[in-house]
Motif scaffolding. Structure first.
Motif, PDB file in Angstrom:
ATOM      1  N   VAL A  48      52.917  58.692  47.356  1.00 30.79           N
ATOM      2  CA  VAL A  48      52.833  57.266  47.068  1.00 30.79           C
ATOM      3  C   VAL A  48      53.289  57.055  45.628  1.00 30.79           C
ATOM      4  O   VAL A  48      52.521  57.174  44.688  1.00 30.79           O
ATOM      5  N   GLN A  49      54.592  56.826  45.489  1.00 30.08           N
ATOM      6  CA  GLN A  49      55.107  56.561  44.162  1.00 30.08           C
ATOM      7  C   GLN A  49      55.023  55.070  43.913  1.00 30.08           C
ATOM      8  O   GLN A  49      54.643  54.316  44.794  1.00 30.08           O
ATOM      9  N   GLU A  50      55.424  54.675  42.710  1.00 29.55           N
ATOM     10  CA  GLU A  50      55.268  53.263  42.326  1.00 29.55           C
ATOM     11  C   GLU A  50      55.824  52.303  43.377  1.00 29.55           C
ATOM     12  O   GLU A  50      55.234  51.281  43.655  1.00 29.55           O
TER      13      GLU A  50
ATOM     14  N   PHE B 226      53.202  51.914  46.057  1.00 30.76           N
ATOM     15  CA  PHE B 226      51.800  51.674  45.725  1.00 30.76           C
ATOM     16  C   PHE B 226      51.436  50.198  45.700  1.00 30.76           C
ATOM     17  O   PHE B 226      52.171  49.368  45.211  1.00 30.76           O
TER      18      PHE B 226
ATOM     19  N   LEU C 103      48.489  49.427  51.950  1.00 32.44           N
ATOM     20  CA  LEU C 103      48.765  50.857  52.101  1.00 32.44           C
ATOM     21  C   LEU C 103      48.598  51.316  53.551  1.00 32.44           C
ATOM     22  O   LEU C 103      49.379  52.107  54.057  1.00 32.44           O
ATOM     23  N   GLU C 104      47.567  50.786  54.201  1.00 36.42           N
ATOM     24  CA  GLU C 104      47.354  51.128  55.610  1.00 36.42           C
ATOM     25  C   GLU C 104      48.523  50.636  56.461  1.00 36.42           C
ATOM     26  O   GLU C 104      48.966  51.295  57.380  1.00 36.42           O
TER      27      GLU C 104
ATOM     28  N   LYS D 254      51.447  52.909  55.962  1.00 38.65           N
ATOM     29  CA  LYS D 254      51.240  54.135  56.714  1.00 38.65           C
ATOM     30  C   LYS D 254      51.556  53.906  58.195  1.00 38.65           C
ATOM     31  O   LYS D 254      52.241  54.705  58.826  1.00 38.65           O
TER      32      LYS D 254
ATOM     33  N   VAL E  57      50.848  60.811  59.664  1.00 38.73           N
ATOM     34  CA  VAL E  57      51.284  60.516  58.300  1.00 38.73           C
ATOM     35  C   VAL E  57      50.101  60.513  57.340  1.00 38.73           C
ATOM     36  O   VAL E  57      49.043  59.964  57.642  1.00 38.73           O
ATOM     37  N   LYS E  58      50.287  61.154  56.211  1.00 36.01           N
ATOM     38  CA  LYS E  58      49.239  61.168  55.194  1.00 36.01           C
ATOM     39  C   LYS E  58      49.860  60.771  53.861  1.00 36.01           C
ATOM     40  O   LYS E  58      50.890  61.304  53.462  1.00 36.01           O
ATOM     41  N   LEU E  59      49.237  59.804  53.193  1.00 36.28           N
ATOM     42  CA  LEU E  59      49.741  59.379  51.896  1.00 36.28           C
ATOM     43  C   LEU E  59      49.105  60.257  50.822  1.00 36.28           C
ATOM     44  O   LEU E  59      47.895  60.456  50.812  1.00 36.28           O
ATOM     45  N   VAL E  60      49.944  60.813  49.945  1.00 37.17           N
ATOM     46  CA  VAL E  60      49.403  61.683  48.896  1.00 37.17           C
ATOM     47  C   VAL E  60      49.864  61.213  47.520  1.00 37.17           C
ATOM     48  O   VAL E  60      50.794  60.410  47.394  1.00 37.17           O
ATOM     49  N   GLU E  61      49.206  61.723  46.495  1.00 37.71           N
ATOM     50  CA  GLU E  61      49.536  61.329  45.124  1.00 37.71           C
ATOM     51  C   GLU E  61      50.905  61.879  44.717  1.00 37.71           C
ATOM     52  O   GLU E  61      51.332  62.919  45.205  1.00 37.71           O
ATOM     53  N   PRO E  62      51.569  61.181  43.789  1.00 37.43           N
ATOM     54  CA  PRO E  62      52.868  61.667  43.315  1.00 37.43           C
ATOM     55  C   PRO E  62      52.752  63.072  42.738  1.00 37.43           C
ATOM     56  O   PRO E  62      51.712  63.441  42.213  1.00 37.43           O
ATOM     57  N   LYS E  63      53.845  63.815  42.836  1.00 37.04           N
ATOM     58  CA  LYS E  63      53.948  65.166  42.267  1.00 37.04           C
ATOM     59  C   LYS E  63      52.999  66.176  42.913  1.00 37.04           C
ATOM     60  O   LYS E  63      52.794  67.255  42.379  1.00 37.04           O
ATOM     61  N   THR E  64      52.390  65.836  44.036  1.00 42.55           N
ATOM     62  CA  THR E  64      51.537  66.839  44.686  1.00 42.55           C
ATOM     63  C   THR E  64      52.382  67.758  45.550  1.00 42.55           C
ATOM     64  O   THR E  64      51.976  68.836  45.906  1.00 42.55           O
TER      65      THR E  64
END
Ligand SMILES: [Zn+2]
Lengths: 432, 142
Positions: free
Chosen positions: A375-377, A380, A387-388, A391, A408-415
């Motif tokens: 989830v990048q800018e 977001f 967000l739902e 997804k 589908v799973k939303l994850v933090e940037p750079k993970t």
């Protein structure tokens, strides 16, 4: 029993002579009927007359999946449509499907090679064969069907799905041979257990499993759970469908019906033939097909060839179980999935390139596709429902493009780990 | 007055909230109020901080997805029925709320963070009804 002993046990010289003669004819026909392949030959300065034996095969240009797609739907057919009696299409999902056409002779040849493979697997006319591959555009169901009829065994054309009924009929009809995907075979065993039916209650003896990659471990599991001999069969619609190659009862590699489909192993990077016995990409030239003959088709499957005579008496060359792919295609529940398709879906939804990771896992007997999206800018929002919704939209768009569901799973940037600037996009945890 | 709330995307896994508070602590940003909205696999951390810009740049530097959102801070007396009175005003004036959260401070009263669908209208209506509003500085001094 060996169905066609003359050719299946032929000497290398006899086989080479048959292959050479058929190859020469096929090159002529393709050169004169398929402009796109003629152009490829002209590009490298080849005339049909330059191909004098199978020794010259390595000089011919390759055919790729994209060639079939570019000539959608019938551009690669070498006979008028009045000669085509059936079409099949691949389950590939990148844009247009790849369409193949069969003449009456092609269907007869296909039935013959499938009959041979059934005999390799130890099936006879006394068997009752339940065909649980899908019937339809997919080659699996109908391909196995006509080969089984040709053998003279009894066909139960049940097609895929409807698992409880499959088991019911196995019990009532005394099914001795089951043909389906290996993952479905495992699923069948689970449902059987739930229904309180033991393999001893059934008459199953042989399973013919293909259309997706599977491991030796999976073979052991299926054999233990269903109490049958699990035979690996290989095929792809671009070549013919099921019946390109199949294991014999010794389970030491799949005998290729090489009088119809000539195999080569190339280095996928240099495109040069590998040393005999080395692993590389499998390439097929069909030399008897009329509807859509194909020269040096790159399967992208990685394997090696074994030319030693088999204990079963056949001399047909064997290919090992495929060891992977030379491209990044994944086969999920029989459907071909390319990471580029996922990229396309995500790009349609945002301005910038999204980072994602595809994880394929086998949960129980089912292949599950998980997609992690950073989830990048650009994605977001401060609101959960937005967000739902995002997804849901990604899930829906992927479902409609791929035809299979994706978790589908939303994850933090750079993970998601980056390797040399580019993210590693696919992890296949199926261990096959 | 409009306050900038800082929102951060968080995965539901241990240590993530701690990571955010650590970054803000090191950047010298004080968190006055926060709430987490969550689903099964992700959450959104919403905060009122002493310096929204500083908080954003510190978090962005550590690759967090960050956004600022305009919110309104309403102060109500610390006694029964005062929140109800505030909500009644908003309902009456058709100010719709996306979400809200509140915290109370024994003597000084309670503060409610409100994210209205239309911020300007909310402010206008609150001023009309003489609701006491808070700025960041005041909040920080509480
Ligand atoms: Zn054999």
């Amino acid at each position: 029993m060996i169905w066609n002993e003359k050719i299946e046990c032929a000497s290398r010289d006899e086989m080479a002579a048959v292959q050479s003669e058929r190859l020469i004819q096929t090159v002529q026909r393709i050169y004169h009927n398929i402009p796109s392949y003629r152009a490829k030959m002209q590009e490298v300065g080849l005339l049909p007359g330059d191909i004098k034996s199978i020794e010259d095969l390595k000089n011919l240009p390759f055919t790729n999946k994209t060639d079939l797609r570019d000539n959608y739907p019938f551009g690669m057919f070498t006979v008028p449509m009045s000669e085509i009696v059936r079409v099949h299409a691949s389950s590939g999902t990148t844009g247009k499907p790849t369409v193949v056409g069969y003449t009456r002779n092609d269907l007869n040849m296909w039935a013959e090679v499938v009959t041979r493979t059934l005999c390799m697997a130890g099936v006879s006319r006394d068997d009752i064969v339940q065909i649980a591959y899908g019937y339809g555009l997919f080659t699996g169901g109908l391909g196995m069907h006509y080969g089984t009829e040709n053998l003279g065994a009894t066909v139960i054309p049940i097609s895929g799905g409807n698992t409880q009924k499959q088991i019911q009929l196995m019990q009532d009809f005394g099914t001795s041979v089951i043909a389906c995907t290996p993952s479905y075979a495992l699923f069948l065993s689970e449902v059987m257990a739930d229904m309180g039916i033991a393999p001893e209650d059934l008459n199953l003896r042989v399973g013919i499993f293909g259309a997706e990659p599977w491991s030796e471990g999976m073979r052991k599991e299926i054999e233990a759970k269903l109490k049958l001999k699990a035979i690996d069969i290989y095929g792809l619609s671009e070549v013919i469908g099921p019946g390109v190659s199949c294991e014999c009862e010794h389970q030491v590699g799949m005998h290729i019906n090489e009088d119809h489909f000539i195999p080569e192993i190339i280095n996928p990077d240099t495109h040069e033939p590998v040393e005999p016995g080395q692993v590389g990409e499998l390439v097929f030239s069909t030399v008897t097909k009329e509807g859509i003959p194909i020269l040096r088709y790159r399967t992208r499957d990685l394997t090696r060839l074994i030319y030693d005579k088999c204990e079963c008496g056949r001399t047909l060359v064997r290919m090992e179980k495929c060891k992977g792919r030379s491209d990044d295609m994944l086969i999920i529940r029989g459907v071909n999935v390319f990471p580029s398709q996922i990229e396309t879906v995500l790009l349609e939804m945002s301005e910038t390139e999204p980072h994602y990771l595809l994880i394929v896992e086998r949960q129980g007997t089912l292949d599950v596709l998980k997609l992690m999206v950073e989830v990048q800018e650009q994605f977001f929002s401060d609101e959960i429902r937005v967000l739902e919704k995002l997804k849901k939209k990604i899930t829906h768009n992927l479902q409609s493009m791929l035809g299979i569901s994706v978790d589908v799973k939303l994850v933090e940037p750079k993970t998601i780990e980056r390797t040399a600037g580019k993210s590693k996009r696919v992890i296949d945890n199926r261990k096959i | 007055m409009i306050i900038k709330q800082v929102s951060v995307f968080l995965e539901n896994k241990s240590g993530r909230l701690n990571e955010v508070t650590k970054i803000l602590g090191e950047a010298g940003v004080n968190i006055s109020a926060f709430t987490i909205a969550d689903t099964s696999d992700f959450g959104i951390l919403r905060m009122i901080v002493s310096d929204a810009d500083k908080a954003c740049s510190a978090l962005k530097e550590k690759s967090f997805s960050v956004q600022t959102t305009d919110v309104v801070l309403a102060k109500t007396p610390n006694k029964a029925g005062s929140l109800s009175k505030l909500l009644e005003v908003l309902q009456q004036e058709e100010v719709f709320i996306e979400y809200m959260y509140a915290f109370s401070m024994k003597d000084e009263g309670a503060v409610t963070v409100i994210r209205p669908t239309r911020v300007e209208r909310c402010l206008e209506m609150m001023q009309k009804h003489k609701t006491e509003l808070l700025g960041t500085d005041e909040l920080y001094q509480l």
